[in-house]
Design an enzyme around this catalytic site. Structure first.
Site: not given
Lengths: 228, 74
Positions: A84, A198, A200
């Site tokens: 990002c 994302h 994560e």
């Protein structure tokens, strides 16, 4: 295997990136004002709003002391993942081709997206298809206002020809208007990778998907394979 | 010396902000408006105006996607 996760003023996904990395290896935060990468085997440039996104997203973070070291690390072939805002930083630093522009819908958008893994034999995707069908589709959240990937026609053609497009939004999931439905790209050498969604945030079934973990696991495999 | 740098999206690159403004104007009774683009302006005072060009290349603009114009206020 140790990940170094950068932290800029305004980073907000650094801790999630740290915790995701710790599911597959060791990980440590690296402050933007330091030049020491503390022996990290791979670097994660996390999401957020580094330096307030002033001027353009990523434009100021790109000149921070830690980024000087990351640019040298990448030049030596080290693995660098940008997520990002981290993707925006890597584009501004010219470690990746192209740029990120405002979403074509002009809205901050947060949604779960499906991503097709276009290249399965890379340092960032090699673990994604190990125990599933091919082609691999990852379900990962995306949340951003400036995620429209843009590169000129010639650059896009060159990148496609060289296999630098690693992830594409599945049909109906390119909400930001990215060229060629591109969600994630690598550099020509294949050691620097950026994506807008994302991974994560998708590392535990508790939050709906753990598909993101394979990106971190791939980096581990690649670092360990390079050691042998 | 005072200067302004005008930064706008490169021609041919989708400019959704410009399009949104362009669509809003007729609703207010302003007809015949075309080619609306939204950019930004950086105002600065410099001792050496020749530094502005490299500033634009390195930081103020992203030449991949933006055009810029330097206006010196004399």
């Amino acid at each position: 295997m140790k990940f170094g996760v950068l932290r800029f003023p305004g980073s907000c996904d650094d801790v999630d990136a740290l915790l995701a990395a710790r599911r597959v290896g060791d990980a440590e935060l690296l402050w933007h004002g330091e030049r020491d990468l503390k022996g990290a085997d791979a670097i994660v440039v996390p999401g957020g709003f580094s330096y307030g996104d002033y001027l353009r997203a990523g434009s100021i973070a790109r000149f921070s002391p830690v980024m000087e070291s990351v640019i040298a690390f990448a030049g030596d072939g080290g693995l660098v993942l940008g997520i990002c805002n981290g993707f925006q930083v890597l584009c501004e630093a010219k470690l990746l081709p192209g740029a990120l522009l405002p979403n074509s819908n002009l809205r901050f958008t947060f949604r779960q997206v499906e991503l097709e893994v276009v290249q399965e034999q890379t340092a960032f995707t090699c673990a994604c298809g190990l125990d599933g069908p091919s082609p691999v589709v990852l379900s990962i959240p995306a949340k951003h206002s400036w995620g429209r990937y843009y590169a000129d026609e010639q650059t896009l053609a060159d990148m496609e020809g060289r296999g630098q497009v690693l992830l594409r939004y599945a049909p109906g999931h390119n909400f930001n208007g990215s060229s060629n439905d591109i969600a994630g790209v690598s550099n020509e050498r294949g050691n620097v990778f950026g994506l807008m969604p994302h991974p994560e945030h998708a590392v535990d079934e508790l939050t709906g998907s753990k598909d993101g973990l394979c990106i971190f696991a791939s980096m581990c495999l690649a670092v360990e394979a390079a050691r042998v | 010396m005072k200067a302004r740098v005008l930064i706008r999206p490169k021609a041919g690159i989708l400019d959704p902000q410009g399009e949104a403004v362009q669509r809003a104007l007729p609703a207010l009774g302003f007809e015949g408006v075309a080619n609306v683009h939204v950019g930004r302006m950086v105002e600065l005072t410099v001792e050496d105006a020749s530094q502005i060009e490299p500033m634009c290349q390195k930081l103020l603009a992203n030449p991949l996607v933006e055009d810029y114009e330097i206006v010196l206020d004399t």
